[in-house]
Design an enzyme around this catalytic site. Structure first.
Site, PDB file in Angstrom:
ATOM      1  N   ARG A  69      84.508 -53.897   6.778  1.00 47.97           N
ATOM      2  CA  ARG A  69      83.189 -53.290   7.050  1.00 47.97           C
ATOM      3  C   ARG A  69      82.288 -54.349   7.651  1.00 47.97           C
ATOM      4  O   ARG A  69      82.247 -55.502   7.192  1.00 47.97           O
ATOM      5  CB  ARG A  69      82.544 -52.732   5.785  1.00 47.97           C
ATOM      6  CG  ARG A  69      81.089 -52.311   6.066  1.00 47.97           C
ATOM      7  CD  ARG A  69      80.484 -51.499   4.992  1.00 47.97           C
ATOM      8  NE  ARG A  69      81.036 -50.151   4.961  1.00 47.97           N
ATOM      9  CZ  ARG A  69      80.519 -49.159   4.257  1.00 47.97           C
ATOM     10  NH1 ARG A  69      79.431 -49.368   3.537  1.00 47.97           N
ATOM     11  NH2 ARG A  69      81.067 -47.964   4.259  1.00 47.97           N
ATOM     12  N   LYS A 119      79.886 -71.903   8.855  1.00 45.90           N
ATOM     13  CA  LYS A 119      80.064 -73.253   9.425  1.00 45.90           C
ATOM     14  C   LYS A 119      80.418 -73.179  10.906  1.00 45.90           C
ATOM     15  O   LYS A 119      80.816 -74.181  11.502  1.00 45.90           O
ATOM     16  CB  LYS A 119      81.181 -73.990   8.662  1.00 45.90           C
ATOM     17  CG  LYS A 119      80.846 -74.223   7.196  1.00 45.90           C
ATOM     18  CD  LYS A 119      81.941 -74.991   6.475  1.00 45.90           C
ATOM     19  CE  LYS A 119      82.856 -74.058   5.724  1.00 45.90           C
ATOM     20  NZ  LYS A 119      83.927 -74.753   4.995  1.00 45.90           N
ATOM     21  N   THR A 176      82.989 -47.112  -0.537  1.00 47.98           N
ATOM     22  CA  THR A 176      84.140 -47.457   0.295  1.00 47.98           C
ATOM     23  C   THR A 176      84.858 -48.679  -0.277  1.00 47.98           C
ATOM     24  O   THR A 176      86.086 -48.699  -0.384  1.00 47.98           O
ATOM     25  CB  THR A 176      83.683 -47.716   1.744  1.00 47.98           C
ATOM     26  OG1 THR A 176      82.785 -46.670   2.124  1.00 47.98           O
ATOM     27  CG2 THR A 176      84.859 -47.735   2.698  1.00 47.98           C
TER      28      THR A 176
HETATM   29  N1   CP Z   1      79.807 -43.366   2.220  1.00 48.78           N
HETATM   30  C1   CP Z   1      79.853 -44.717   2.205  1.00 48.78           C
HETATM   31  O1   CP Z   1      80.367 -45.364   3.140  1.00 48.78           O
HETATM   32  O2   CP Z   1      79.288 -45.267   1.100  1.00 48.78           O
HETATM   33  P1   CP Z   1      79.171 -46.827   0.815  1.00 48.78           P
HETATM   34  O3   CP Z   1      78.242 -47.414   1.844  1.00 48.78           O
HETATM   35  O4   CP Z   1      78.645 -46.934  -0.602  1.00 48.78           O
HETATM   36  O5   CP Z   1      80.547 -47.422   0.963  1.00 48.78           O
END
Ligand code: CP
Length: 325
Positions: free
Chosen positions: A113, A92, A63
């Site tokens: 993420r 911090k 991703t």
């Molecule tokens: N499929 C997927 O989200 O792979 P990664 O965790 O490598 O990003």
């Protein structure tokens, strides 16, 4: 809300059928342009004035790198903070919200993420720029589901009438959650859930499927489901989502040998089933890899096509969001 255009991408539920058609038409164009030198030069103009941040608090290969490659392919510049959980000012005591408020003053779009379910919505609530959810814990992974659906369409032309078995750790799989939401937008879809009870699909997903007229069945045995499905969607047991040394993780590991796919299990002289996986697969113990390596050379193994399609789908999404604003 516009039924076709979108600003943030937070949850696979948000897409309408017309918006999926638009994304996949754009994805086809991206794929075609990437195949020629002239096309690649044209692509470089599309987001030449934009900066994209890939803000990843959790491990990722596909991703992170496919969004990075997508941004660079479209001429955008890329900011990729190094391990924000360790090196951002959150160590911090800064709040996550203040981090996002800050980053959104520097860039045109944030790909996020994180291990926490619902964090993308929290980011969207304070961000000045679009947020793309690139995976929030065991919640959603909408761009993965888009590339999964695009790959199914590549091999089957239409999603209506598709049958798919989802196998393994369905409890923690955000890609399964998101793919179920997308499949529910089509007609005559059948889903076979194949898992031990300890990692069964969340009841809320089943309720959603019932509300949207999707047929589903539960199986405790992979060979039974293989004969029923055109696509087998394998998943990894997500060790990181279980609490340390938990009995549940031990039970999931004990059940794992019954949920491994091997080439000998696939029917001969049949186009089906195609084997999918969002990846990564767990290769630490070779004989416990959920897709045995002997499947890799079978023409029905399409998991690295998913990987490649991730680039084209994410290029399409960046273009649709940023060139419209
Ligand atoms: N499929 C997927 O989200 O792979 P990664 O965790 O490598 O990003």
């Amino acid at each position: 809300m516009d039924p076709i255009r979108f600003w943030h991408i937070l949850n696979a539920k948000q897409f309408s059928r017309p918006s999926l058609d638009l994304i996949f038409a754009e994805t086809d164009l991206m794929r075609a342009h990437k195949a020629t030198t002239q096309g690649r030069i044209l692509l470089k103009q599309i987001l030449a004035d934009k900066i994209i941040c890939t803000d990843f608090y959790e491990a990722s290969t596909r991703t992170n790198l496919s969004f990075g490659s997508a941004a660079l392919s479209l001429g955008a510049q890329l900011l990729n903070p190094n391990d924000p959980e360790k090196f951002s000012s959150e160590v911090k005591g800064e709040s996550f919200e203040d981090s996002i408020r800050t980053i959104s003053r520097y860039v045109d779009l944030i790909v996020l993420r994180h291990k926490e379910i619902g964090i993308a919505e929290r980011a969207a609530a304070v961000s000045r720029v679009p947020i793309i959810n690139a995976g929030d814990g065991a919640g959603q992974h909408p761009t993965q589901a888009l590339l999964d659906l695009y790959t199914i369409k590549q091999y089957r032309q239409t999603i209506n009438g598709v049958s798919i078995a989802m196998v393994g750790d369905l409890l923690h799989s955000r890609t399964v959650n998101s793919l179920c939401y997308l499949l529910a937008k089509f007609d005559d879809v059948t889903i076979h859930f194949v898992s031990p009870p300890i990692t069964a699909i969340k009841p809320g997903i089943k309720t959603y499927l019932e509300e949207h007229g999707v047929n589903y069945t539960d199986y405790m045995s992979l060979p039974e489901a293989i004969d029923q499905a055109e696509f087998i969607y394998m998943t990894r047991i997500q060790e990181e989502r279980f609490s340390d040394h938990s009995d549940d993780y031990r039970l999931a590991q004990l059940a794992k040998p019954d949920f491994i796919i091997r080439q000998a299990m696939l029917p001969q002289d049949s186009y089906y089933p195609y084997i999918m996986h969002p990846l990564p697969r767990d290769s630490r113990v070779a004989e416990l890899n959920e897709i045995n390596y002997d499947v890799d050379n079978d023409p029905r193994a399409i998991y690295f096509d998913q990987v490649e399609n991730g680039l084209y789908v994410r290029m399409a999404l960046l273009k649709l969001i940023l060139s419209a604003n």
